[in-house]
Each structure stands twice: as structure tokens, then as C-alpha cells.
Design a protein around this motif. Sequence first.
Motif, PDB file in Angstrom:
ATOM      1  N   SER A  84       0.952  -1.174  -0.280  1.00 57.30           N
ATOM      2  CA  SER A  84      -0.244   0.341  -0.085  1.00 57.30           C
ATOM      3  C   SER A  84       0.390   1.434   0.164  1.00 57.30           C
ATOM      4  N   LEU A  85       0.578   1.944  -0.287  1.00 55.99           N
ATOM      5  CA  LEU A  85       1.005   3.684  -0.290  1.00 55.99           C
ATOM      6  C   LEU A  85       1.354   3.613   1.126  1.00 55.99           C
ATOM      7  N   GLN A  86       0.900   3.590   1.549  1.00 59.65           N
ATOM      8  CA  GLN A  86       0.784   4.238   3.065  1.00 59.65           C
ATOM      9  C   GLN A  86       2.160   2.901   4.135  1.00 59.65           C
ATOM     10  N   LEU A  88       4.554   1.814   1.976  1.00 58.31           N
ATOM     11  CA  LEU A  88       5.976   2.541   1.070  1.00 58.31           C
ATOM     12  C   LEU A  88       6.036   4.068   1.846  1.00 58.31           C
ATOM     13  N   PHE A  95       6.624  10.519  -1.595  1.00 51.01           N
ATOM     14  CA  PHE A  95       6.523  10.516  -2.839  1.00 51.01           C
ATOM     15  C   PHE A  95       8.090  12.058  -3.210  1.00 51.01           C
ATOM     16  N   LYS A  99       6.711  10.963  -8.641  1.00 52.88           N
ATOM     17  CA  LYS A  99       5.830   9.388  -9.255  1.00 52.88           C
ATOM     18  C   LYS A  99       4.974   9.642  -8.461  1.00 52.88           C
ATOM     19  N   ALA A 100       4.619  10.660  -7.338  1.00 56.36           N
ATOM     20  CA  ALA A 100       2.895  11.205  -6.700  1.00 56.36           C
ATOM     21  C   ALA A 100       2.454  11.918  -8.372  1.00 56.36           C
ATOM     22  N   CYS A 103       1.178   7.834  -9.915  1.00 53.03           N
ATOM     23  CA  CYS A 103       0.653   7.151  -9.082  1.00 53.03           C
ATOM     24  C   CYS A 103      -0.827   7.802  -8.980  1.00 53.03           C
ATOM     25  N   PRO A 128      -4.070   6.276   2.001  1.00 48.63           N
ATOM     26  CA  PRO A 128      -3.112   5.392   0.820  1.00 48.63           C
ATOM     27  C   PRO A 128      -2.804   4.235   1.682  1.00 48.63           C
ATOM     28  N   LEU A 133       0.063  -0.430  -4.932  1.00 47.14           N
ATOM     29  CA  LEU A 133       1.528  -0.206  -5.457  1.00 47.14           C
ATOM     30  C   LEU A 133       1.963  -1.577  -6.034  1.00 47.14           C
ATOM     31  N   ILE A 139      -1.307   0.529  -9.959  1.00 47.69           N
ATOM     32  CA  ILE A 139      -1.506   0.794  -8.841  1.00 47.69           C
ATOM     33  C   ILE A 139      -3.550   0.366  -8.596  1.00 47.69           C
ATOM     34  N   LEU A 209       0.666  12.046   0.086  1.00 47.94           N
ATOM     35  CA  LEU A 209       2.290  11.360  -0.377  1.00 47.94           C
ATOM     36  C   LEU A 209       3.141  12.504  -0.585  1.00 47.94           C
TER      37      LEU A 209
END
Length: 404
Positions: A84-86, A88, A95, A99-100, A103, A128, A133, A139, A209
Motif C-alpha cells: 500500500s502507499l501507506q 511505502l 514521494f 512519482k506522485a 500514481c 493511502p 502499488l 496502481i 504523498l
Amino acid sequence: MELKNELALSYYQPIATGSFRNSFELVQHVESKALFARKRLTSCPIDVLRALQKQPVANMPRICELIEENNTLILIEEYLAGHSLQELLEKEGLFSEEKAISCTLQLCAIIRELHHRYPAIIHCDITPSNVILSPDHVIKLVNYGKARFFRNDPAANIAAVKPVTDDSAYPAAKRIADNPAYPAAEAIMDNFAHPATDIQAIGVLLNVLLTGKLPSEEIGKGLLAGIIAGCTGRDPSNRYETIDALTTALQCQAVSFQTMGMQQQKNPTRPRRLRPAIAGKFSSQPCAYKEQAPEKPSWRRFLPPGFRSGTLTNILLAAAVYAFLLFTVCMEAIYQADDPLIFGGVLCAFLADIFFTADYLGIQSFFPLTKSQNKTVRVLGILLYDILILTAAIVIICVLDAFL
């Protein structure tokens, strides 16, 4: 539990237990060996889940089984591998802007497909922790637990959403609106989910992010500041009107980053300063990225039942049914030429039953019983209205036949 449901669940054997927001079991199909997530939900949008089961959305978990048991829903869905983005954020830190954007653009593509459904589907839980990912850098969006239908016209004016203007209630609303774990304030205070609800959540996620903080704590700076502001306005009418407008703004910014990169390669000692690109309702400068006008809701939704999905099997089956009804009525009209009105009326009645049973243009949501989340009540409601349609048609035909 019914025997057929027990049989369906027996194909999925538990492997491990994990947790997103709702607890789930990691299970494996005994034949295919594919991995799935099994959840037990006590409060869920069953009508939305059924719609997504019939027509899956790319890069969202495919729903395999939906089983109701004692006010509990057992959900078997595709397991999506990745982080998960959290996770990462916690492991790798903030980010980069590039990259942000990447996504967020992929996330917008998923939400766009939901919003362009009829009726539109509002996810209402973009966080997040719910954005994954995958190992191949794609995504994915998970967790349908708060999704709901937007029953009005998806192209309706966003001003129809009641702004949050009560200052005495605003501190609580601000906490809800700014916290990425919750939908926008209007969804809580007015119990009304609008496409702007998801747009606000995307803006909050983008801010997290870039800064690791909520907009109430720190607003992201740099070239994406304008986009974040266009997503997270307190008043929904101050946000991007559609997901297409937000996507265009992000694509404009992506082009700006590419231009900046080329300029720096040509003259690395003199980086070029670029103005933030904002598109849609908030544009003050023309955007370098040219995109076609946002698509209108798919014309397929106006096609007769059986033709809307575009699936060849459904189209052929529906065409056969319609042809059979038309052929039967025509033949009867030929042999009963003295009273063709009856047969024309019967044809219309059967077509009305088919359109209602197939929920043409979401018509069932406007009637009691058929808009219930209880499966038994909904099925009984469909049968009742089908009988009423046929009865009304027979009465009308008899009355017309008596006077004509």
C-alpha cells in the motif's frame, strides 16, 4: 447456510489472516491455486457490490462470490499483491512529484471508470492504505466497504451539493474532510456522496504523498500546490467538477515536468521555472497538453437489456429473445387480423417487464421494495411489479378494445 453456498465456499481454503481496514482471510482456490481474500462484512453496499461483480473495474479486485448469511455478507475477492502507499510512505519516505503524479493519474483512471458508470459509483474510501502499488508498478484500488451509487445524473451541477457553511460544526467537519481515512465533509454531514467526494480524497492523498501530512497541517508546495487546492476546497463547488478535469490538470503538470527535464538537459546550470498547471474549472492559462473533450456517459446504457454489456453472447441471446417475441406477435396478428391491438399491447407489456427486470437505466431504484438491500425483498418486489405491469396492460387493452 444453503448447500450451494457451502459448496462454493468449500473451494477456498484458508492460508493466513491479515488486515486492511476490514479483517480478511487469505484463501486459496483448491483447483486453480489462485489466491483470494475472504471477508465477512456486516455493513456494506450490497447493490454496488453486485454491480461490480457483474461488471468488474480494471485494477480493482474482481469479486468472485457474494453470499448473504444472517445479516452478514461473505465476500470472496481477488487478492492483489503489492504494498500500500501507506506502507511505502513508512518504509521509503515521501514521494517525488513525478512519482506522485504517476500514481495519482493511475488512480484517476480507476475512479473515472467508476464515475462513468450509470448510475455512477462513488468509492468514498480513497486512502493511502487502500491504494496498492503492485510488483509491476501498477496502481490498484481496494476496499469497497463504503462505496455507494450516485443516484442523480452524473453530469449534474456540483452546486447541488450543500456547502459546509456552519462554522459551529466545522471543526468536526474539518477533521473528517481533511483526514484521508474519511470521505469529504458533505458525505458525512449531508449523507450525500458526489463525485467531488472522491476528488477531495484524491487531493488529500496527493498532499500526504508529498508532505506526509494532512492539508489541515501542511499544504503541499511547488508545482502541484494548485492541483491540491483544486481538489480539497471546503466548498465542493470549489473543487474540480469532474475526474476528467482533474486528470487533465495532472497530465498538464506531467508535460511540464517533461519540459523541465529537457530544458535542464540542454542547460543544466539554468533550470527553468514553470508555472503550476491547473486545468478544468480553475484554469487561468492555456494548458500545453491537448486532450479530447471528456467523454459523455457511455451511449451503451441506452441500449435495450442484453446489448449494454457489449458481450457477444449476451447480444446474441437478447437478439434471439426479441426476435422471438416480435415473430410471435406478427404471426398472431396475421392470423388474428381482426384484433391486432391485443397482440401489440401484449408485446409492449412483455418488453416493459424485460426492461424493468433488467433494471434499465436504474429504474428499480425509484420504486419501493426493488431498491431494498435485502435480496428476498428485492426479488419479491420485482415479481410484484412484473405482475402489476402485465395486469395493467391487460386492463388497458380490454378498455381500448371495448371502445374501438
